[in-house]
Scaffold this motif. Structure first.
Motif, mmCIF file in Angstrom:
data_model
loop_
_atom_site.group_PDB
_atom_site.id
_atom_site.type_symbol
_atom_site.label_atom_id
_atom_site.label_comp_id
_atom_site.label_asym_id
_atom_site.label_seq_id
_atom_site.Cartn_x
_atom_site.Cartn_y
_atom_site.Cartn_z
ATOM 1 N N ILE A 6 0.867 -1.189 0.000
ATOM 2 C CA ILE A 6 0.000 0.000 0.000
ATOM 3 C C ILE A 6 0.899 1.233 0.000
ATOM 4 N N MET A 7 0.621 2.182 -0.871
ATOM 5 C CA MET A 7 1.324 3.468 -0.852
ATOM 6 C C MET A 7 0.588 4.382 0.128
ATOM 7 N N THR A 8 1.282 4.810 1.144
ATOM 8 C CA THR A 8 0.670 5.689 2.147
ATOM 9 C C THR A 8 1.759 6.454 2.893
ATOM 10 N N PRO A 9 1.469 7.701 3.304
ATOM 11 C CA PRO A 9 2.483 8.428 4.090
ATOM 12 C C PRO A 9 2.726 7.782 5.453
ATOM 13 N N GLN A 10 1.908 6.796 5.814
ATOM 14 C CA GLN A 10 2.114 6.102 7.105
ATOM 15 C C GLN A 10 3.087 4.935 6.986
ATOM 16 N N GLU A 40 3.545 -1.413 3.841
ATOM 17 C CA GLU A 40 3.139 -0.058 3.470
ATOM 18 C C GLU A 40 4.387 0.763 3.214
ATOM 19 N N ILE A 41 4.373 1.524 2.119
ATOM 20 C CA ILE A 41 5.550 2.318 1.762
ATOM 21 C C ILE A 41 5.167 3.785 1.592
ATOM 22 N N SER A 42 6.010 4.646 2.134
ATOM 23 C CA SER A 42 5.878 6.094 1.964
ATOM 24 C C SER A 42 7.083 6.567 1.150
ATOM 25 N N ILE A 43 6.938 7.641 0.394
ATOM 26 C CA ILE A 43 8.136 8.166 -0.283
ATOM 27 C C ILE A 43 8.678 9.400 0.433
ATOM 28 N N GLY A 44 8.166 9.694 1.601
ATOM 29 C CA GLY A 44 8.724 10.807 2.359
ATOM 30 C C GLY A 44 7.686 11.396 3.291
ATOM 31 N N ASP A 45 8.165 12.249 4.189
ATOM 32 C CA ASP A 45 7.287 12.811 5.208
ATOM 33 C C ASP A 45 6.564 14.037 4.689
ATOM 34 N N PHE A 46 5.702 13.789 3.719
ATOM 35 C CA PHE A 46 4.815 14.820 3.194
ATOM 36 C C PHE A 46 3.608 14.089 2.643
ATOM 37 N N VAL A 47 2.512 14.816 2.444
ATOM 38 C CA VAL A 47 1.293 14.140 2.008
ATOM 39 C C VAL A 47 0.950 14.538 0.580
ATOM 40 N N LEU A 48 0.812 13.533 -0.273
ATOM 41 C CA LEU A 48 0.391 13.744 -1.656
ATOM 42 C C LEU A 48 -1.126 13.555 -1.728
ATOM 43 N N THR A 49 -1.712 13.999 -2.823
ATOM 44 C CA THR A 49 -3.173 13.826 -2.969
ATOM 45 C C THR A 49 -3.521 12.356 -3.140
ATOM 46 N N GLY A 50 -2.595 11.619 -3.709
ATOM 47 C CA GLY A 50 -2.853 10.199 -3.916
ATOM 48 C C GLY A 50 -1.546 9.446 -4.037
ATOM 49 N N GLY A 51 -1.635 8.136 -4.116
ATOM 50 C CA GLY A 51 -0.426 7.317 -4.115
ATOM 51 C C GLY A 51 0.201 7.081 -5.475
ATOM 52 N N GLU A 52 -0.392 7.615 -6.554
ATOM 53 C CA GLU A 52 0.085 7.275 -7.905
ATOM 54 C C GLU A 52 1.525 7.703 -8.154
HETATM 55 N N1 ADE Z 1 0.139 8.906 -0.568
HETATM 56 C C1 ADE Z 1 0.011 10.160 -0.113
HETATM 57 N N2 ADE Z 1 1.184 10.641 0.351
HETATM 58 C C2 ADE Z 1 2.095 9.640 0.195
HETATM 59 C C3 ADE Z 1 3.476 9.506 0.486
HETATM 60 N N3 ADE Z 1 4.184 10.490 1.045
HETATM 61 N N4 ADE Z 1 4.070 8.339 0.198
HETATM 62 C C4 ADE Z 1 3.357 7.330 -0.337
HETATM 63 N N5 ADE Z 1 2.060 7.395 -0.638
HETATM 64 C C5 ADE Z 1 1.427 8.528 -0.375
#
Ligand code: ADE
Length: 233
Positions: A84-88, A127-139
């Motif tokens: 799952i792509m998520t900032p968490q 679950e993977i995040s690409i950094g400590d910021f929030v995108l609108t979506g995981g694409e």
């Molecule tokens: N979806 C929203 N923000 C994200 C993030 N920083 N990394 C991965 N998925 C995300």
């Protein structure tokens, strides 16, 4: 390798994967990427995939059923590594990319809205995040992970474009690189690189990589030095 991307915005993903190294790997049949619109798996008559959060609060929450239905429709989904792509999630890094490049099949879920129904997590491995910021979506995040992973699959990069020397591959940032001309507006290429002396060039590059890492990424530098010390170097 096969990658299935679950998304509500397939047009954000498809054109990008047809380009560059990803497109070439697909063309050479070393990689198959399927982009799946999981809205197609909604049983709701308006194809809705989100709903109001129980307990109230702002925003909408992604429902569990369309995601799980889309997941189960993927051939071989049980054995695939499901992400799952998520900032968490765990912040992505080179070692993680290397580990994932050894998988045969990845499934990547891109979320949107304010969040996922917590039960979705039970159907995924990590679950993977690409950094400590929030995108609108995981694409966009999924594309970052895909690119970092597939360039490590044997045979996908040019033979001479080794990733052994990438920044991070040995825990240090890459040394400075130069090409022609030898001099530009008074800025000269370091003499050692023109010397033809391979050992001196290797030593210079190592020293520069250490110096650069110490200044720019003290965290990586300290980690590297500790590893060297433990290895008795
Ligand atoms: N979806 C929203 N923000 C994200 C993030 N920083 N990394 C991965 N998925 C995300």
């Amino acid at each position: 390798m096969r990658i299935d991307v679950l998304t509500l915005f397939p047009d954000m993903v498809k054109p990008v994967i047809q380009q560059s190294i990803v497109g070439r790997a697909m063309y050479e049949e070393k990689l198959t990427i399927n982009v799946i619109d999981f809205r197609d798996y909604s049983e709701n008559k308006h194809s809705k995939v989100d709903d109001y959060p129980f307990g109230g609060g702002a925003g909408m929450v992604l429902r569990v059923e369309p995601v799980v239905r889309a997941l189960r429709a993927i051939d071989g989904y049980e054995k695939a590594r499901k992400i799952i792509m998520t900032p968490q999630g765990v912040v992505h890094h080179q070692e993680q990319a290397k580990r994932l490049s050894n998988e045969d099949h990845l499934i990547i879920l891109c979320g949107h809205y304010e969040g996922f129904d917590e039960r979705i997590r039970d159907y995924f491995d990590e679950e993977i995040s690409i950094g400590d910021f929030v995108l609108t979506g995981g694409e966009v995040a999924a594309l970052v992970v895909i690119e970092s992973v597939i360039r490590l699959i044997p045979g996908i990069l040019n033979k001479d474009a080794s990733h052994e020397e990438d920044s991070f591959s040995d825990g240090l940032l890459e040394y400075p690189q130069y090409t022609r001309p030898r001099e530009y507006e008074g800025k000269r290429v370091p003499d050692v690189l023109l010397s033809g002396h391979h050992q001196a060039i290797d030593d210079w590059r190592k020293e520069q990589a250490l110096k650069r890492t110490k200044v720019r990424r003290k965290d990586l530098y300290d980690h590297y030095m500790k590893k060297q010390k433990n290895a008795g170097k």
